[in-house]
Design an enzyme around this catalytic site. Structure first.
Site, short mmCIF file in Angstrom:
data_model
loop_
_atom_site.label_atom_id
_atom_site.label_comp_id
_atom_site.label_asym_id
_atom_site.label_seq_id
_atom_site.Cartn_x
_atom_site.Cartn_y
_atom_site.Cartn_z
N GLY A 49 0.91 -1.35 0.19
CA GLY A 49 -0.37 -0.11 -0.22
C GLY A 49 0.83 1.43 -0.30
O GLY A 49 0.19 2.04 -0.81
N GLU A 103 4.36 3.90 5.77
CA GLU A 103 3.47 3.87 5.66
C GLU A 103 2.04 4.74 5.17
O GLU A 103 2.34 5.63 5.02
CB GLU A 103 2.67 3.61 7.13
CG GLU A 103 3.19 2.68 7.57
CD GLU A 103 2.37 0.96 7.40
OE1 GLU A 103 2.04 1.71 6.43
OE2 GLU A 103 2.40 -0.19 7.43
N ASP A 104 1.13 3.97 4.51
CA ASP A 104 -0.28 4.38 3.95
C ASP A 104 -1.31 4.57 4.71
O ASP A 104 -2.12 5.71 4.93
CB ASP A 104 -1.50 3.41 2.80
CG ASP A 104 -1.02 2.06 3.63
OD1 ASP A 104 -1.16 1.32 4.25
OD2 ASP A 104 -1.32 1.60 2.39
N ASP A 107 -3.34 1.73 12.45
CA ASP A 107 -4.23 1.77 12.75
C ASP A 107 -4.13 1.86 14.22
O ASP A 107 -3.82 3.18 15.03
CB ASP A 107 -4.77 1.04 11.80
CG ASP A 107 -6.46 0.40 12.52
OD1 ASP A 107 -6.99 1.04 13.09
OD2 ASP A 107 -6.71 -1.00 11.75
N LYS A 135 -5.88 6.96 12.13
CA LYS A 135 -6.64 6.56 13.23
C LYS A 135 -6.39 6.92 14.67
O LYS A 135 -6.16 5.45 15.12
CB LYS A 135 -7.06 5.44 12.96
CG LYS A 135 -8.01 5.68 10.82
CD LYS A 135 -8.69 4.14 11.49
CE LYS A 135 -8.81 3.10 9.73
NZ LYS A 135 -9.35 2.08 9.40
N PHE A 156 -13.25 2.18 8.25
CA PHE A 156 -12.29 1.87 7.20
C PHE A 156 -12.41 2.26 5.70
O PHE A 156 -13.27 3.51 5.04
CB PHE A 156 -12.64 0.48 6.81
CG PHE A 156 -11.52 -0.44 5.52
CD1 PHE A 156 -10.19 -1.28 6.57
CD2 PHE A 156 -11.83 -0.55 4.67
CE1 PHE A 156 -9.44 -1.87 5.12
CE2 PHE A 156 -10.93 -1.15 3.66
CZ PHE A 156 -9.86 -2.24 4.53
N ASP A 163 -6.06 -0.34 0.20
CA ASP A 163 -7.22 -1.54 -0.24
C ASP A 163 -8.24 -2.54 1.02
O ASP A 163 -8.22 -2.03 1.58
CB ASP A 163 -5.85 -2.50 -0.87
CG ASP A 163 -5.49 -3.57 0.24
OD1 ASP A 163 -5.22 -2.90 0.87
OD2 ASP A 163 -5.71 -4.75 -0.33
N ARG A 169 -6.64 0.24 -4.79
CA ARG A 169 -5.25 1.16 -4.12
C ARG A 169 -5.21 2.40 -5.31
O ARG A 169 -4.46 3.29 -5.19
CB ARG A 169 -4.31 0.24 -4.50
CG ARG A 169 -4.06 -1.35 -3.74
CD ARG A 169 -2.94 -1.75 -3.80
NE ARG A 169 -2.98 -2.79 -2.76
CZ ARG A 169 -2.70 -3.09 -1.32
NH1 ARG A 169 -2.74 -2.20 -0.66
NH2 ARG A 169 -2.61 -4.20 -0.70
#
Ligand code: IMP
Length: 180
Positions: A49, A103-104, A107, A135, A156, A163, A169
């Site tokens: 990602g 990182e994309d 979380d 997040k 999400f 993705d 993506r």
């Protein structure tokens, strides 16, 4: 580009415009240049990602740096499995190097902690995280996240490298799942 997209069994609505994401990445690039200009860092891209974010970010950096990639897996569908697997590991000497993970999304922070421990054990001088999105309400780790593009709620999302089971993506904007 339409306001809604359907991927497999889920529908997503446009949530963050591409311009806003681009601006956040440009801001991050400036912050990263200030910190790392003289340090010859390794930018560590987490496959798959973060490739999209990494390309957008790295082409704005105007100092010498190298990249490397790792592949980890903790997600299945829209849920974290709680277990992280190293699918492709690090295959170079990082001792004494400053590492900036790209990182994309951050979380729970599990992936970050996993990578942080692995990289420090391998002799990194220091390890920081730069993430396109985060997040904060889901984050459970103690490590600081130094560079955050956009904070988002605990829902999400797909697009810009993010993705849903491999799809979404390539969307140039960020889309949020519609929950019913
Ligand atoms: P963490 O280990 O819980 O911080 O999760 C990080 C990884 O989970 C990311 O690299 C993504 O692969 C995946 N992930 C978490 N939230 C999302 C999301 O909203 N959309 C797509 N992937 C996500």
């Amino acid at each position: 580009m339409s306001e809604k997209v359907t991927l497999l069994d889920k529908t997503f609505v446009k949530y963050i415009n591409r311009e806003e994401v681009d601006e956040a990445i440009t801001r991050l690039a400036k912050e990263i240049m200030l910190e790392y200009r003289y340090d010859d860092p390794i930018l560590l891209i987490t496959l798959n990602g973060a490739v999209f974010f990494a390309v957008d970010l790295i082409k704005q950096l105007d100092f010498p740096c190298r990249i490397s990639c790792v592949k980890l897996s903790s997600y299945s569908g829209t849920e974290s499995t709680g277990e992280i697997k190293n699918l492709i590991g690090l295959n170079e000497d990082i001792s004494g190097k400053r590492i900036l993970i790209l990182e994309d999304i951050v979380d729970t922070g599990q992936t970050y902690v996993h990578l942080y421990n692995m990289l420090m054990k391998a002799g990194a001088k220091d390890v920081r995280m730069a993430t396109m999105t985060m997040k904060p309400d889901a984050y459970k780790a103690d490590l600081p996240v130094h560079y955050v593009g956009i904070n988002i709620p605990n829902k999400f999302v797909v697009g810009r490298g993010l993705d849903y089971d491999g799809y979404g993506r390539n969307l140039p904007d960020i889309y949020q799942v519609i929950t019913d």
